[in-house]
Design a protein around this motif. Structure first.
Motif, short mmCIF file in Angstrom:
data_model
loop_
_atom_site.label_atom_id
_atom_site.label_comp_id
_atom_site.label_asym_id
_atom_site.label_seq_id
_atom_site.Cartn_x
_atom_site.Cartn_y
_atom_site.Cartn_z
N PRO A 217 7.17 -12.95 2.41
CA PRO A 217 8.36 -12.10 2.31
C PRO A 217 9.21 -12.42 1.09
CG PRO A 217 8.49 -13.59 4.22
CD PRO A 217 7.13 -13.74 3.64
N ASN A 218 9.01 -13.58 0.52
CA ASN A 218 9.81 -13.93 -0.65
C ASN A 218 9.15 -13.52 -1.96
OD1 ASN A 218 11.91 -15.13 0.80
ND2 ASN A 218 10.59 -16.92 1.15
N SER A 219 7.93 -13.01 -1.89
CA SER A 219 7.27 -12.63 -3.13
C SER A 219 7.93 -11.36 -3.67
CB SER A 219 5.79 -12.39 -2.89
OG SER A 219 5.62 -11.19 -2.17
N GLU A 220 7.84 -11.20 -4.97
CA GLU A 220 8.46 -10.05 -5.61
C GLU A 220 7.88 -8.75 -5.04
OE1 GLU A 220 11.00 -10.34 -7.50
OE2 GLU A 220 11.10 -8.15 -7.66
N ILE A 221 6.57 -8.75 -4.85
CA ILE A 221 5.93 -7.51 -4.40
C ILE A 221 6.40 -7.14 -2.99
CG2 ILE A 221 3.82 -8.64 -3.53
CD1 ILE A 221 2.27 -6.20 -4.57
N ALA A 222 6.50 -8.15 -2.12
CA ALA A 222 6.94 -7.87 -0.75
C ALA A 222 8.38 -7.38 -0.76
CB ALA A 222 6.79 -9.12 0.11
N LYS A 223 9.19 -7.98 -1.60
CA LYS A 223 10.59 -7.57 -1.64
C LYS A 223 10.72 -6.13 -2.15
CE LYS A 223 12.27 -11.93 -3.13
NZ LYS A 223 12.96 -12.51 -4.25
N ARG A 224 9.92 -5.83 -3.18
CA ARG A 224 10.00 -4.48 -3.72
C ARG A 224 9.57 -3.45 -2.69
NH1 ARG A 224 8.74 -4.16 -9.32
NH2 ARG A 224 7.62 -2.22 -9.02
N ILE A 225 8.52 -3.80 -1.95
CA ILE A 225 8.03 -2.85 -0.95
C ILE A 225 9.05 -2.68 0.17
CG2 ILE A 225 6.25 -2.54 0.82
CD1 ILE A 225 4.23 -3.55 -1.21
N ALA A 226 9.76 -3.76 0.46
CA ALA A 226 10.79 -3.67 1.50
C ALA A 226 11.96 -2.81 1.01
CB ALA A 226 11.26 -5.06 1.88
N GLN A 227 12.21 -2.86 -0.27
CA GLN A 227 13.41 -2.22 -0.79
C GLN A 227 13.20 -0.76 -1.16
OE1 GLN A 227 15.01 -4.42 -4.04
NE2 GLN A 227 16.86 -3.15 -4.21
N TYR A 228 12.07 -0.46 -1.80
CA TYR A 228 11.86 0.90 -2.28
C TYR A 228 10.83 1.61 -1.42
CZ TYR A 228 14.15 -0.93 -6.42
OH TYR A 228 15.03 -1.52 -7.26
N SER A 229 10.86 2.93 -1.51
CA SER A 229 9.83 3.64 -0.74
C SER A 229 8.55 3.67 -1.58
CB SER A 229 10.30 5.05 -0.38
OG SER A 229 9.99 5.95 -1.39
N THR A 230 7.49 3.26 -0.95
CA THR A 230 6.21 3.24 -1.63
C THR A 230 5.22 4.05 -0.80
OG1 THR A 230 5.48 1.28 -0.46
CG2 THR A 230 6.62 0.93 -2.55
N MET A 231 4.09 4.36 -1.38
CA MET A 231 3.12 5.09 -0.57
C MET A 231 1.70 4.60 -0.78
SD MET A 231 2.06 8.67 -1.99
CE MET A 231 0.79 8.77 -3.18
N GLU A 232 0.86 4.91 0.20
CA GLU A 232 -0.55 4.59 0.12
C GLU A 232 -1.30 5.90 -0.12
OE1 GLU A 232 -1.96 2.33 3.45
OE2 GLU A 232 -0.03 1.34 3.71
N LEU A 233 -2.37 5.85 -0.88
CA LEU A 233 -3.17 7.05 -1.09
C LEU A 233 -3.90 7.41 0.20
CD1 LEU A 233 -4.72 6.33 -4.60
CD2 LEU A 233 -2.52 7.34 -4.01
N ARG A 234 -3.96 8.68 0.48
CA ARG A 234 -4.58 9.16 1.73
C ARG A 234 -4.09 8.35 2.92
NH1 ARG A 234 -9.18 12.34 2.10
NH2 ARG A 234 -8.38 12.54 4.21
N ALA A 235 -2.75 8.26 3.03
CA ALA A 235 -2.17 7.46 4.11
C ALA A 235 -2.61 7.97 5.47
CB ALA A 235 -0.65 7.49 4.00
N ASP A 236 -3.03 9.25 5.52
CA ASP A 236 -3.47 9.82 6.81
C ASP A 236 -4.67 9.08 7.38
OD1 ASP A 236 -4.76 10.92 4.47
OD2 ASP A 236 -5.82 12.31 5.80
N LEU A 237 -5.42 8.39 6.53
CA LEU A 237 -6.60 7.68 7.04
C LEU A 237 -6.24 6.33 7.65
CD1 LEU A 237 -9.06 8.44 4.08
CD2 LEU A 237 -9.01 9.53 6.33
#
Ligand code: SF4
Lengths: 248, 401
Positions: A217-237
């Motif tokens: 949770p302290n990594s930059e990537i985890a923080k960014r994902i917690a803070q901003y809206s991100t998406m996964e490709l073909r999230a429906d799968l």
């Protein structure tokens, strides 16, 4: 495999990375550090579940027409820049145009390192496998070249080696008749380095790809994902991808 | 009534000529496989977009037909129709032969055919492909046991069980083959649970057509009597199978049209797909289904052996067309990774992928067919698969006429 000690070259590279990271961070958005140094594992330690390596791609930073990541991938992993239909392409730049508004986007697509990878499910021999740290790989020794994984991958992330290969990078074994795809530069990650595409993107001054441990949770990537809206490709799968996109 | 079975003599020049031609085609197929293995798949028309090509069209057709070729045997043993009993042995032989031919093609098309032993020693039990390894071995075993009960009087009592096991197994086998595609959730052309039952119906019609062709050829070329009544019955049955398969195809596309997300791929196959659209309407529907049905459901037309053979050949060609549309067409249609966006890339995102099958691929596929035919041709010479006479009066005196 290399041992755990850092060489002077590594040191230098690391200093360079840190410096460029800082620069990128400053250049892109003051106050937001886009870049962090991945924490790998000692070579004699197996990959662990505690870590899940991932990438966050900021499509606002990714430049149309730039293919530094693609070039770096080819160089690092020992395949050329050929774009015939039979050439391997572990990463590609996709140019998008919104069909309603005409808005354009440019972003790299590579293996998404699914947590539930269809390529692993369908592989008859188990050559396609997921490491505990989330990196999806092909074991070149038991791949029989049936290409079922290529049929199953929703992102067309895999390539089949159609011809004999010369000039390999010893870190990245490849072979005719086998399937291959983005390894997240596992050989570098295990040495505490960043994937080649991530580095190249930062070097080009875009810093559009952030690499890190999604589980920390302290990594930059985890923080960014917690803070901003991100998406996964073909999230429906619902494959729970290791690669996320921001800025859609 | 006792049926007398006898090996074919297999000493005539015609027999050797037949075997020679089949052997030559099989050799060409093996040569093609060696060439592909040596140079890599670069010498085929396959690419990173069309990853399964012509060899899969042939291989899947042969495997699906294998299960259907067992029809005559199943009807005899499982459904207790005694008129089919004399047909059962050949039915088992053709089933095994077609499966062997199909598997050979599948295996030789691997990127690393030299590692086929890996496929037999490393298993991933989640993979439909790995299940298929068991399904195929099981099929060989059950059909072989079944043939044994038919040929050896001392075990004849177990025939019913062996026949039943083989029957159940072939249904599972074809379900497995259909599921190879049905499990590909990412591909719009395939993600339908209907694929498995549809493949079962396909297998009935393709297998019956191949079986009839072999039966008619074997009896014509050996000069043994083959009655009209039995052909009449098998022909009508084939007609029903073809009709059922067509019905499934209609339902399959109708249900897909119900879901908006499949509209793109449906429009591609049914309207705008060029070669795939033509193969679908002209190959699969018109020549492969409608014309054979016109022949097979008309007692007079069906009575002509020439027309019956034509109908069977058309069903086979239609089946190959169907496989081409399903396997290649399903891959040619681009994956939609970014719904709502137009996609463009160096890796051919967002465009229909072209495919030009090369000669070696084609030869490999034909080689599989040849191997299957060689097994039948040699089989009927070394063992007693064929009744001496299938004249109506010998087969089923009550049904004759
Ligand atoms: S993106 Fe494709 S190749 Fe990568 S893990 Fe998922 S299914 Fe496998």
């Amino acid at each position: 495999m290399t041992d755990n000690k850092t060489t002077p070259v590594d040191e230098g590279r690391r200093r360079f990375l840190t410096a460029s990271a800082a620069m990128a961070g400053v250049a892109v958005a003051p106050g937001v550090v886009l870049y962090e140094i991945a924490h790998g594992k000692p070579a004699d330690e197996p990959a662990s579940h505690a870590v899940r390596w991932g990438m966050l791609i900021d499509t606002n930073q990714c430049q149309e027409g730039c293919d530094e990541c693609v070039k770096a991938c080819g160089e690092e992993n020992g395949f050329g820049h050929g774009t015939r239909e039979t050439d391997s392409q572990w990463i590609r730049k996709v140019e998008l145009r919104d069909m309603r508004t005409g808005r354009t986007k440019s972003l790299p697509v590579m293996c998404q390192h699914c947590a539930e990878p269809p390529c692993v499910d369908v592989c008859p021999t188990g050559a396609s496998f997921k490491r505990p740290d989330g990196i999806v790989l092909v074991d070149r020794h038991i791949c029989i070249g049936c290409r079922y994984c290529m049929m199953a991958c929703p992102y067309k992330a895999r390539s089949f080696v159609h011809e004999r290969i010369t000039d390999q990078n010893p870190d990245v074994p490849r072979g005719i008749g086998c399937v291959e795809s983005c390894t997240m530069c596992v050989h570098r990650v295990d040495r505490d380095q960043q994937p080649a595409c991530v580095e190249a993107c930062a070097r080009a001054g875009h810093g559009a790809i952030l690499f890190g441990n999604l589980n920390d949770p302290n990594s930059e990537i985890a923080k960014r994902i917690a803070q901003y809206s991100t998406m996964e490709l073909r999230a429906d799968l619902k494959l729970n991808l290791g690669v996320r996109y921001q800025g859609f | 009534m006792q049926i007398a079975y006898r090996e074919v003599e297999g000493r005539s020049p015609r027999y050797w000529a037949l075997l020679g031609i089949i052997g030559l085609i099989a050799l060409l197929g093996l040569g093609a496989a060696y060439y592909m293995e040596h140079h890599g798949h670069i010498v085929t028309g396959m690419t990173n977009q069309i990853v399964w090509g012509m060899p899969h069209v042939f291989a899947v057709f042969l495997i699906v037909a294998a299960s259907g070729a067992l029809n005559a045997a199943s009807i005899a043993s499982v459904f207790g129709k005694s008129a089919y009993k004399p047909l059962a042995r050949l039915s088992g032989l053709v089933a095994v032969a077609l499966l062997a031919g199909g598997l050979m093609v599948l295996m030789l098309d691997l990127g690393r055919p030299d590692r086929v032993i890996v496929a037999a020693t490393y298993y991933n039990f989640k993979s439909v492909f790995a299940w298929n390894v068991f399904l195929y071995t099981g099929f060989f075993t059950f059909v072989a046991l079944y043939l044994w009960t038919m040929m050896d009087n001392s075990v004849a009592a177990y025939g019913k069980y062996a026949g039943f096991a083989a029957f159940i197994w072939r249904l599972i086998l074809t379900t497995g083959t259909g599921s190879i595609f049905g499990f590909l959730v990412a591909r719009e052309a395939y993600s339908s649970a209907l694929l498995a039952p549809m493949f079962i119906i396909f297998s009935f019609s393709y297998g019956m057509a191949v079986y009839l062709l072999i039966l008619i050829a074997a009896y014509a070329w050996t000069g043994r009597p083959l009655g009209d009544a039995i052909l009449h019955r098998l022909g009508r049955l084939l007609g029903w199978f073809v009709a059922a398969a067509l019905y499934f195809v209609v339902v399959f596309h109708m249900t897909n049209l119900y879901f908006t997300k499949y509209h793109g791929v449906e429009r591609f196959i049914l309207v705008e797909g060029g070669i795939y659209t033509q193969m679908f309407w002209i190959g699969q529907v018109l020549l492969g289904s409608v014309v054979p049905m016109l022949i097979l459901f008309n007692g007079k037309l069906r009575a002509s052996r020439g027309l019956l053979v034509t109908a069977c050949l058309l069903v086979v060609l239609g089946g190959l067309a169907q496989m081409y549309v399903t396997i290649i067409g399903g891959q040619a249609y681009p994956l939609d990774i970014f719904p709502g966006w137009e996609e463009r890339s160096s890796f051919f995102d967002g465009v229909v992928h072209p495919y030009h099958p090369s000669l070696p691929e084609f030869l490999l596929g034909l080689g599989g067919v040849a191997v299957a035919l060689a097994i039948v041709t040699i089989g009927v010479k070394v063992l007693r698969f064929l009744p001496e006479s299938l004249a109506d009066a010998d087969v089923d005196p009550h049904a004759a006429g």
